[in-house]
Design an enzyme around this catalytic site. Structure first.
Site, PDB file in Angstrom:
ATOM      1  N   SER A  21      11.936  10.968   5.664  1.00  0.00           N
ATOM      2  CA  SER A  21      12.881   9.845   5.720  1.00  0.00           C
ATOM      3  C   SER A  21      14.348  10.271   5.704  1.00  0.00           C
ATOM      4  CB  SER A  21      12.594   8.852   4.583  1.00  0.00           C
ATOM      5  OG  SER A  21      11.329   8.275   4.784  1.00  0.00           O
ATOM      6  N   LYS A  70       5.801   2.713  -6.159  1.00  0.00           N
ATOM      7  CA  LYS A  70       5.765   1.527  -5.296  1.00  0.00           C
ATOM      8  C   LYS A  70       5.367   0.230  -6.025  1.00  0.00           C
ATOM      9  CE  LYS A  70       5.090   2.818  -0.512  1.00  0.00           C
ATOM     10  NZ  LYS A  70       4.169   2.779   0.623  1.00  0.00           N
ATOM     11  N   ASP A 106       5.965  -1.632   5.489  1.00  0.00           N
ATOM     12  CA  ASP A 106       4.839  -0.857   6.039  1.00  0.00           C
ATOM     13  C   ASP A 106       4.012  -1.686   7.023  1.00  0.00           C
ATOM     14  OD1 ASP A 106       5.372   1.511   4.662  1.00  0.00           O
ATOM     15  OD2 ASP A 106       4.198   0.900   2.913  1.00  0.00           O
ATOM     16  N   ALA A 134      -2.153   2.253   1.198  1.00  0.00           N
ATOM     17  CA  ALA A 134      -1.853   2.169   2.627  1.00  0.00           C
ATOM     18  C   ALA A 134      -2.761   1.123   3.293  1.00  0.00           C
ATOM     19  CB  ALA A 134      -2.041   3.523   3.294  1.00  0.00           C
TER      20      ALA A 134
HETATM   21  P1  ATR Z   1      -2.659   5.589  -0.452  1.00  0.00           P
HETATM   22  O1  ATR Z   1      -1.627   4.843  -1.233  1.00  0.00           O
HETATM   23  O2  ATR Z   1      -2.094   6.689   0.401  1.00  0.00           O
HETATM   24  O3  ATR Z   1      -3.561   4.704   0.324  1.00  0.00           O
HETATM   25  P2  ATR Z   1      -4.627   5.878  -2.538  1.00  0.00           P
HETATM   26  O4  ATR Z   1      -4.267   4.532  -3.031  1.00  0.00           O
HETATM   27  O5  ATR Z   1      -4.851   6.971  -3.520  1.00  0.00           O
HETATM   28  O6  ATR Z   1      -3.513   6.411  -1.541  1.00  0.00           O
HETATM   29  O7  ATR Z   1      -5.921   5.746  -1.574  1.00  0.00           O
HETATM   30  C1  ATR Z   1      -6.506   6.826  -0.973  1.00  0.00           C
HETATM   31  C2  ATR Z   1      -7.667   6.354  -0.080  1.00  0.00           C
HETATM   32  O8  ATR Z   1      -8.243   7.508   0.515  1.00  0.00           O
HETATM   33  C3  ATR Z   1      -8.784   5.669  -0.846  1.00  0.00           C
HETATM   34  O9  ATR Z   1      -9.407   4.730   0.008  1.00  0.00           O
HETATM   35  C4  ATR Z   1      -9.717   6.831  -1.137  1.00  0.00           C
HETATM   36  O10 ATR Z   1     -11.051   6.482  -1.368  1.00  0.00           O
HETATM   37  P3  ATR Z   1     -11.574   6.136  -2.882  1.00  0.00           P
HETATM   38  O11 ATR Z   1     -11.118   4.742  -3.144  1.00  0.00           O
HETATM   39  O12 ATR Z   1     -13.030   6.269  -2.808  1.00  0.00           O
HETATM   40  O13 ATR Z   1     -10.915   7.137  -3.787  1.00  0.00           O
HETATM   41  C5  ATR Z   1      -9.624   7.578   0.164  1.00  0.00           C
HETATM   42  N1  ATR Z   1     -10.025   8.982   0.027  1.00  0.00           N
HETATM   43  C6  ATR Z   1      -9.307   9.996  -0.506  1.00  0.00           C
HETATM   44  N2  ATR Z   1     -10.007  11.146  -0.432  1.00  0.00           N
HETATM   45  C7  ATR Z   1     -11.205  10.859   0.164  1.00  0.00           C
HETATM   46  C8  ATR Z   1     -12.355  11.622   0.543  1.00  0.00           C
HETATM   47  N3  ATR Z   1     -12.429  12.926   0.319  1.00  0.00           N
HETATM   48  N4  ATR Z   1     -13.370  10.970   1.153  1.00  0.00           N
HETATM   49  C9  ATR Z   1     -13.304   9.659   1.404  1.00  0.00           C
HETATM   50  N5  ATR Z   1     -12.236   8.874   1.073  1.00  0.00           N
HETATM   51  C10 ATR Z   1     -11.212   9.458   0.464  1.00  0.00           C
END
Ligand code: ATR
Length: 296
Positions: A21, A70, A106, A134
């Protein structure tokens, strides 16, 4: 403050390291001849209240907010936009004469990114992978634009919670699978996910799977290549690397693809316009961001 003092925009983050950014926004200020400077500010959670107060100063146009603040900034703003309320997170703050307005760009950034790729969201059959922060912004954008949504997440309960939170805006079909998959699980465990994916016209990865970070192998995909549909579009919020395994396999099958950089640029462009009341040159922002990514 003198009338000619440089205006400030901050990124509230912790850690503040890798963000694109600052280069994007500073390049956009420069071509418009706006005397403003954008800078990442590493704010510890315990210092957030003081940091928010500083945003009320006359020379501050506003801020971006990212991990881990956030949600935490929400009690400190004076007003929340509808998008920020629905999404449950603020990524942009505007300092309006000492009053702090909390927005979330976003969702608008994501819709704009898809439009730029020629994808009209209305009427699409969308499969969203992931149910984190996200995903909330993207689900809000897609429901508002009139898409039909199915949601899959590794942790199924989080997908149900998200669907419930957005039920006022539209129905979301949650794809159920057990979180702990036993060794003797049947082969058809993912049948529902495959079926929905095969019929989707738009697949969106909102998870961090495939992202290059912390030395973890990024050559993984949140969806097996066999589950990809015959036609349609695949969008990934990841932009490091520029082409994730998911996007590579989708492109190999002839599907349209887009990585996360356009969403990043357009959410930034929406925020920029809120701070300055001028739309930035998004090509300048793309070039600035790409310059950093290519040098990595
Ligand atoms: P962000 O704000 O970037 O979305 P987050 O709120 O931590 O970050 O969400 C991360 C997302 O990636 C979640 O949907 C997470 O799945 P879980 O709810 O089961 O944790 C997903 N995610 C992260 N690592 C993963 C993995 N190795 N396999 C599948 N899903 C994953």
């Amino acid at each position: 403050m003198s009338a000619t003092a440089t205006r400030r925009v901050y990124l509230l983050a912790h850690p503040a390291g890798h963000s694109l950014s600052p280069v994007m926004h500073n390049a956009a200020f420069e071509v418009l001849g706006i005397d403003a400077h954008y800078e990442a500010w590493d704010v510890l959670p315990q210092d957030l209240a003081a940091a928010m107060n500083r945003l009320r100063a006359a020379e501050v146009l506003g801020a971006n907010v990212t991990i881990p603040h956030k949600q935490a900034v929400m009690p400190y703003v004076d007003e929340l936009s509808e998008a920020a309320q629905h999404i449950g997170a603020v990524n942009t703050i505007v300092n309006h004469q000492g009053l702090l307005l909390g927005h979330n760009t976003d969702a608008a950034g994501y819709t704009r990114a898809l439009e730029q790729a020629g994808v009209q969201v209305s009427g699409q059959n969308v499969l969203v992978l992931g149910a984190g922060g996200a995903a909330r912004a993207i689900v809000f954008a897609l429901l508002q634009a009139g898409a039909s949504l199915a949601l899959y997440n590794r942790t199924t309960q989080k997908a149900h919670d998200l669907a419930e939170a957005f039920a006022v805006l539209g129905d979301i079909t949650v794809i159920d699978t057990p979180d702990d998959i036993p060794d003797d699980a049947p082969d058809n465990l993912y049948d529902d996910l495959y079926k929905v994916a095969k019929q989707a016209s738009l697949i969106v990865n909102t998870t961090s799977v495939g992202m290059a970070h912390g030395g973890i192998d990024p050559d993984v995909s949140p969806l097996p290549a066999e589950a990809l549909p015959e036609a349609g579009f695949v969008s990934d919020i990841v932009y490091r690397p520029a082409q994730t395994r998911l996007l590579r396999e989708a492109a190999q099958q002839g599907l349209g693809t887009q990585n996360g950089l356009p969403m990043l640029v357009y959410q930034g462009a929406e925020s920029f316009a809120m701070w300055t009341l001028e739309p930035p040159d998004t090509n300048v922002m793309f070039n600035a961001a790409n310059g950093v990514l290519e040098a990595e």
